[in-house]
Write a protein that holds these residues in place. Structure first.
Motif, PDB file in Angstrom:
ATOM      1  N   GLU A  70       0.813  -1.221   0.000  1.00  0.00           N
ATOM      2  CA  GLU A  70       0.000   0.000   0.000  1.00  0.00           C
ATOM      3  C   GLU A  70       0.845   1.269   0.000  1.00  0.00           C
ATOM      4  O   GLU A  70       0.657   2.157  -0.824  1.00  0.00           O
ATOM      5  N   LEU A 100       2.827   1.785  -3.207  1.00  0.00           N
ATOM      6  CA  LEU A 100       1.947   2.166  -4.316  1.00  0.00           C
ATOM      7  C   LEU A 100       1.586   3.640  -4.254  1.00  0.00           C
ATOM      8  O   LEU A 100       1.489   4.304  -5.285  1.00  0.00           O
ATOM      9  N   GLU A 101       1.387   4.145  -3.048  1.00  0.00           N
ATOM     10  CA  GLU A 101       1.012   5.546  -2.881  1.00  0.00           C
ATOM     11  C   GLU A 101       2.164   6.495  -3.202  1.00  0.00           C
ATOM     12  O   GLU A 101       1.962   7.550  -3.788  1.00  0.00           O
ATOM     13  N   ARG A 154       3.300   2.010  -8.830  1.00  0.00           N
ATOM     14  CA  ARG A 154       1.854   2.150  -9.036  1.00  0.00           C
ATOM     15  C   ARG A 154       1.476   1.819 -10.484  1.00  0.00           C
ATOM     16  O   ARG A 154       0.565   1.040 -10.741  1.00  0.00           O
ATOM     17  N   GLU A 155       2.191   2.380 -11.447  1.00  0.00           N
ATOM     18  CA  GLU A 155       1.902   2.123 -12.859  1.00  0.00           C
ATOM     19  C   GLU A 155       2.124   0.657 -13.218  1.00  0.00           C
ATOM     20  O   GLU A 155       1.363   0.067 -13.972  1.00  0.00           O
ATOM     21  N   TYR A 156       3.182   0.068 -12.669  1.00  0.00           N
ATOM     22  CA  TYR A 156       3.489  -1.340 -12.927  1.00  0.00           C
ATOM     23  C   TYR A 156       2.361  -2.230 -12.407  1.00  0.00           C
ATOM     24  O   TYR A 156       1.885  -3.125 -13.101  1.00  0.00           O
ATOM     25  N   CYS A 157       1.920  -1.959 -11.173  1.00  0.00           N
ATOM     26  CA  CYS A 157       0.839  -2.760 -10.574  1.00  0.00           C
ATOM     27  C   CYS A 157      -0.488  -2.528 -11.296  1.00  0.00           C
ATOM     28  O   CYS A 157      -1.264  -3.463 -11.473  1.00  0.00           O
ATOM     29  N   GLU A 158      -0.752  -1.293 -11.716  1.00  0.00           N
ATOM     30  CA  GLU A 158      -1.985  -1.021 -12.458  1.00  0.00           C
ATOM     31  C   GLU A 158      -1.998  -1.775 -13.787  1.00  0.00           C
ATOM     32  O   GLU A 158      -3.027  -2.329 -14.183  1.00  0.00           O
ATOM     33  N   ALA A 159      -0.855  -1.833 -14.475  1.00  0.00           N
ATOM     34  CA  ALA A 159      -0.764  -2.586 -15.728  1.00  0.00           C
ATOM     35  C   ALA A 159      -0.960  -4.079 -15.467  1.00  0.00           C
ATOM     36  O   ALA A 159      -1.651  -4.774 -16.227  1.00  0.00           O
ATOM     37  N   MET A 184      -2.688  -5.381 -12.962  1.00  0.00           N
ATOM     38  CA  MET A 184      -4.106  -5.566 -12.639  1.00  0.00           C
ATOM     39  C   MET A 184      -4.968  -5.537 -13.905  1.00  0.00           C
ATOM     40  O   MET A 184      -5.922  -6.311 -14.023  1.00  0.00           O
ATOM     41  N   ALA A 185      -4.630  -4.685 -14.865  1.00  0.00           N
ATOM     42  CA  ALA A 185      -5.380  -4.641 -16.127  1.00  0.00           C
ATOM     43  C   ALA A 185      -5.265  -5.972 -16.866  1.00  0.00           C
ATOM     44  O   ALA A 185      -6.256  -6.478 -17.416  1.00  0.00           O
ATOM     45  N   ARG A 199      -7.477  -8.478 -15.022  1.00  0.00           N
ATOM     46  CA  ARG A 199      -8.895  -8.266 -15.335  1.00  0.00           C
ATOM     47  C   ARG A 199      -9.221  -8.793 -16.727  1.00  0.00           C
ATOM     48  O   ARG A 199     -10.257  -9.411 -16.942  1.00  0.00           O
TER      49      ARG A 199
END
Length: 169
Positions: A44, A47-48, A54-59, A61-62, A65
């Motif tokens: 957490e 990521l903040e 953050r960008e790596y984890c968002e990619a 997660m995409a 999904r």
């Protein structure tokens, strides 16, 4: 498959500044025999404060999904860090018998390991699911090698273990 040096560097800085939570490794957490060379860190805060992570984890997660159509939701994301000369972790399941007993295959929680570095070994015991139902069963172990960007999904009742490391990972 991709490596991101900025993410690995951010993780290394986190580890250098925070002792993290010592995991059981070659012995229980409080046992004197535990080499205390394997730690986990909640993601957490990282990521903040770190855009690259953050960008790596968002990619990531995409991609999850897209693969699973939103059926699964990640939680309890942690960084696992193994120090150089870390012993092999004891074989284990991520979820207790009480947590998974009676669950259908569709309800079974999953574990997920995503390698940030090349040559990341993970020990697994193929076929060792529902091991609580037959604790006397003989299981054959196998070491798989992951490279940066490789991911392994596994049932929460699969027997697995962090492998030993000669270098920090």
């Amino acid at each position: 498959r991709s490596s991101n040096p900025a993410v690995v560097a951010a993780c290394a800085r986190l580890v250098a500044n925070d002792p993290g939570e010592t995991l059981f490794n070659n012995a229980g957490v409080s046992d004197d025999d535990n080499d205390r060379r394997r730690h986990q860190y909640p993601l957490e805060g990282l990521l903040e404060e770190n855009a690259a992570v953050r960008e790596y984890c968002e990619a990531l997660m995409a991609k999850l999904r897209a693969q699973f159509g939103g059926r699964l939701a990640p939680r309890d994301m942690v960084l696992l860090w193994s120090d150089a000369r870390c012993a092999a972790q004891r074989a284990h399941c991520d979820f207790t018998r009480e947590r998974v007993e009676g669950l259908s295959d569709d309800e079974m929680p999953l574990g997920f390991v995503f390698a940030l570095q090349d040559d990341t070994p993970l020990d697994v015991w193929p076929g060792a699911i529902r091991c609580f139902d037959d604790p006397g069963r003989e299981l054959a172990h196998r070491r798989i090698m992951l490279n940066a960007g490789d991911a392994v999904f596994f049932r929460g009742d699969l027997v697995h273990a962090g492998a030993p490391f000669d270098r920090s990972n």
